[in-house]
Design an enzyme around this catalytic site. Structure first.
Site, PDB file in Angstrom:
ATOM      1  N   GLY A  78       0.844  -1.190   0.000  1.00 13.09           N
ATOM      2  CA  GLY A  78       0.000   0.000   0.000  1.00 13.09           C
ATOM      3  C   GLY A  78       0.885   1.248   0.000  1.00 13.09           C
ATOM      4  O   GLY A  78       0.577   2.243  -0.658  1.00 13.09           O
ATOM      5  N   GLN A  91      -7.851   0.829   4.063  1.00 11.42           N
ATOM      6  CA  GLN A  91      -8.637   0.401   5.225  1.00 11.42           C
ATOM      7  C   GLN A  91     -10.131   0.278   4.958  1.00 11.42           C
ATOM      8  O   GLN A  91     -10.884  -0.084   5.858  1.00 11.42           O
ATOM      9  CB  GLN A  91      -8.407   1.360   6.403  1.00 11.42           C
ATOM     10  CG  GLN A  91      -6.985   1.326   6.963  1.00 11.42           C
ATOM     11  CD  GLN A  91      -6.639   0.016   7.674  1.00 11.42           C
ATOM     12  OE1 GLN A  91      -7.497  -0.843   7.911  1.00 11.42           O
ATOM     13  NE2 GLN A  91      -5.366  -0.141   8.010  1.00 11.42           N
ATOM     14  N   CYS A 115       2.733   1.124  12.003  1.00  7.01           N
ATOM     15  CA  CYS A 115       3.994   1.683  11.510  1.00  7.01           C
ATOM     16  C   CYS A 115       4.623   2.601  12.542  1.00  7.01           C
ATOM     17  O   CYS A 115       5.814   2.836  12.515  1.00  7.01           O
ATOM     18  CB  CYS A 115       3.754   2.463  10.234  1.00  7.01           C
ATOM     19  SG  CYS A 115       2.545   1.669   9.198  1.00  7.01           S
TER      20      CYS A 115
HETATM   21  N1  PLP Z   1      -2.557   3.298   4.012  1.00  5.39           N
HETATM   22  C1  PLP Z   1      -3.249   2.994   5.108  1.00  5.39           C
HETATM   23  C2  PLP Z   1      -4.514   3.744   5.405  1.00  5.39           C
HETATM   24  C3  PLP Z   1      -2.809   1.983   5.953  1.00  5.39           C
HETATM   25  O1  PLP Z   1      -3.512   1.677   7.057  1.00  5.39           O
HETATM   26  C4  PLP Z   1      -1.621   1.290   5.634  1.00  5.39           C
HETATM   27  C5  PLP Z   1      -1.087   0.267   6.558  1.00  5.39           C
HETATM   28  O2  PLP Z   1      -1.314   0.308   7.732  1.00  5.39           O
HETATM   29  C6  PLP Z   1      -0.943   1.643   4.459  1.00  5.39           C
HETATM   30  C7  PLP Z   1      -1.435   2.657   3.665  1.00  5.39           C
HETATM   31  C8  PLP Z   1       0.321   0.957   4.053  1.00  5.39           C
HETATM   32  O3  PLP Z   1       0.036  -0.306   3.525  1.00  5.39           O
HETATM   33  P1  PLP Z   1       1.175  -1.413   3.460  1.00  5.39           P
HETATM   34  O4  PLP Z   1       1.302  -1.971   4.847  1.00  5.39           O
HETATM   35  O5  PLP Z   1       0.668  -2.425   2.474  1.00  5.39           O
HETATM   36  O6  PLP Z   1       2.419  -0.722   2.996  1.00  5.39           O
END
Ligand code: PLP
Length: 386
Positions: free
Chosen positions: A69, A177, A323
């Site tokens: 993502g 999400q 994160c």
């Molecule tokens: N965008 C949102 C709203 C997310 O919640 C997340 C992950 O928590 C991401 C992007 C990033 O996705 P990925 O973990 O696949 O890099």
């Protein structure tokens, strides 16, 4: 274990796993190879693209696969910024975006782009008037997430489309999400670019997609071979794409029924928590939210301590986005909603999922009440000692 952190990641759907295995064991060819063995892998990638396009409600050629993502968000934001640089340098986003978008915008600011960070109201919803007022002749991109990862609050993307489209401004939405949680074909929201990620909807980690409406100006951000219509160089993650597409189909098809089930459980949890624990606030409770998410703030306690206290009892929840775990800073999302730093620091996120049952919800509400009471006792004893 009671796992209530599905916004961080979800378990792999067993059917998606079964669909992936042949592409890890026997059909492991490179989809770009010219011989039949490569062709089998290519066919699997294209079937995955078609399947995902059905879920999104778009043409298969409008789906680009990538590795996360985060990468999909980067491609959307940087790709439009670069493609439209001759036209303008202004990008509009919100104060509550995921860091994949926020930090990309911050990096672009250092390259000379002008960034507007829109505020949200106390329910965590972007103010449309502020958005409209921010749009100018130099505006090339608006990027507003669909559902927030911490609160689950859903943004009015259709209303934003009405503002951006008439001005010829590109609109990106991060639907990581909301995908599979709302009974909607997200391509039909009207945004020009939409980000999805496999591991949030019971697919594997390390695979994601960007929907790119035909005709949207976008430059690649990685250079290499001409994979994915020249927009995302790198050999495709064949098994990952197969698993992602399979999991997405199951999640989208079941989203209405599962959403209803999860909403009942989430509301039950919130009702128990607010009736047994004093001084608690449910963040975004009055807004439209995805049905699995609850963000709670407890006065006078620390979110990290709550998470650790529940972990001892085998319950997994988080303080916010995975994160930023270990990051002592209070949540930028909750601060933007008007919480003080102390209130934001006393917050946790509970996100339910497919394996969540009533007993787990009841056990969590009970454990939470005991944990909060214990932590408040400790902190008032500490205050008295001081
Ligand atoms: N965008 C949102 C709203 C997310 O919640 C997340 C992950 O928590 C991401 C992007 C990033 O996705 P990925 O973990 O696949 O890099």
């Amino acid at each position: 274990m009671i796992y209530l952190d599905h916004n961080a990641t979800t378990p792999l759907d067993p059917r998606a796993y079964e669909a992936m295995v042949p592409y890890l064991r026997e059909r492991w060819g490179n989809p770009s190879s010219p011989y039949r063995f490569g062709g089998e892998a290519r066919a699997a990638v294209e079937r995955g693209r078609e399947r995902l396009a059905e879920c999104v409600g778009c043409r298969p050629r409008e789906i680009i696969f990538c590795s996360s993502g985060t990468e999909s968000d980067n491609l959307a934001v940087r790709g439009v910024a670069r493609a439209l640089r001759p036209r303008g340098n202004h990008i509009v986003t919100t104060a509550i975006e995921h860091h994949a978008v926020l930090n990309t915008c911050r990096a672009l600011e250092k390259e000379g782009y002008r960034i507007t960070l829109l505020p949200v109201n106390q329910d965590g919803v972007v103010e449309l008037k502020a958005l409209e007022a921010s749009l100018g002749t130099e505006t090339i991109l608006v990027t507003v997430m669909h559902a927030n990862n911490e609160t689950g609050v859903v943004q009015p993307i259709e209303d934003i489309v009405a503002l951006t489209r008439e001005r010829g401004v590109v609109l990106h939405t991060d639907a990581v999400q909301s995908a599979g949680k709302l009974p909607r074909r997200l391509g039909e929201l009207g945004a020009d670019l939409v980000t999805f990620s496999g591991h949030k909807l019971y697919g594997p980690k390390g695979v994601a997609a960007l929907y790119i409406r035909d005709g949207t100006p976008l430059w690649p951000v990685t250079t290499g071979g001409g994979h994915e219509r020249g927009l995302r160089a790198g050999t495709e993650n064949v098994a990952g794409i197969v698993g992602f597409a399979d999991a997405a189909r199951t999640a989208f098809e079941g989203s209405e029924c599962e959403g209803r089930r999860l909403r009942v459980l989430r509301d039950r949890l919130e009702a128990q928590v607010t009736s047994t624990i004093r001084k608690v606030r449910i963040n975004g409770a009055h807004a439209h939210r995805v049905p699995n998410t609850s963000s709670m703030s407890f006065r006078g306690v620390d979110g990290e301590s709550i998470v650790l206290g529940l972990d001892i009892r085998g319950i997994c929840v988080s303080t916010g986005s995975a994160c930023s775990t270990g990051d002592p800073e209070p949540s930028h999302v909750l601060l933007a909603m008007g919480l003080s730093a102390r209130e934001a620091q006393g917050s946790i996120r509970i996100s339910l999922g497919r394996e969540t049952r009533e007993e787990a919800v009841d056990a969590t509400a009970h454990a939470l009440a005991e944990t909060i009471e214990r932590l408040r006792r400790i902190s008032s004893a500490r205050d008295e000692a001081e």
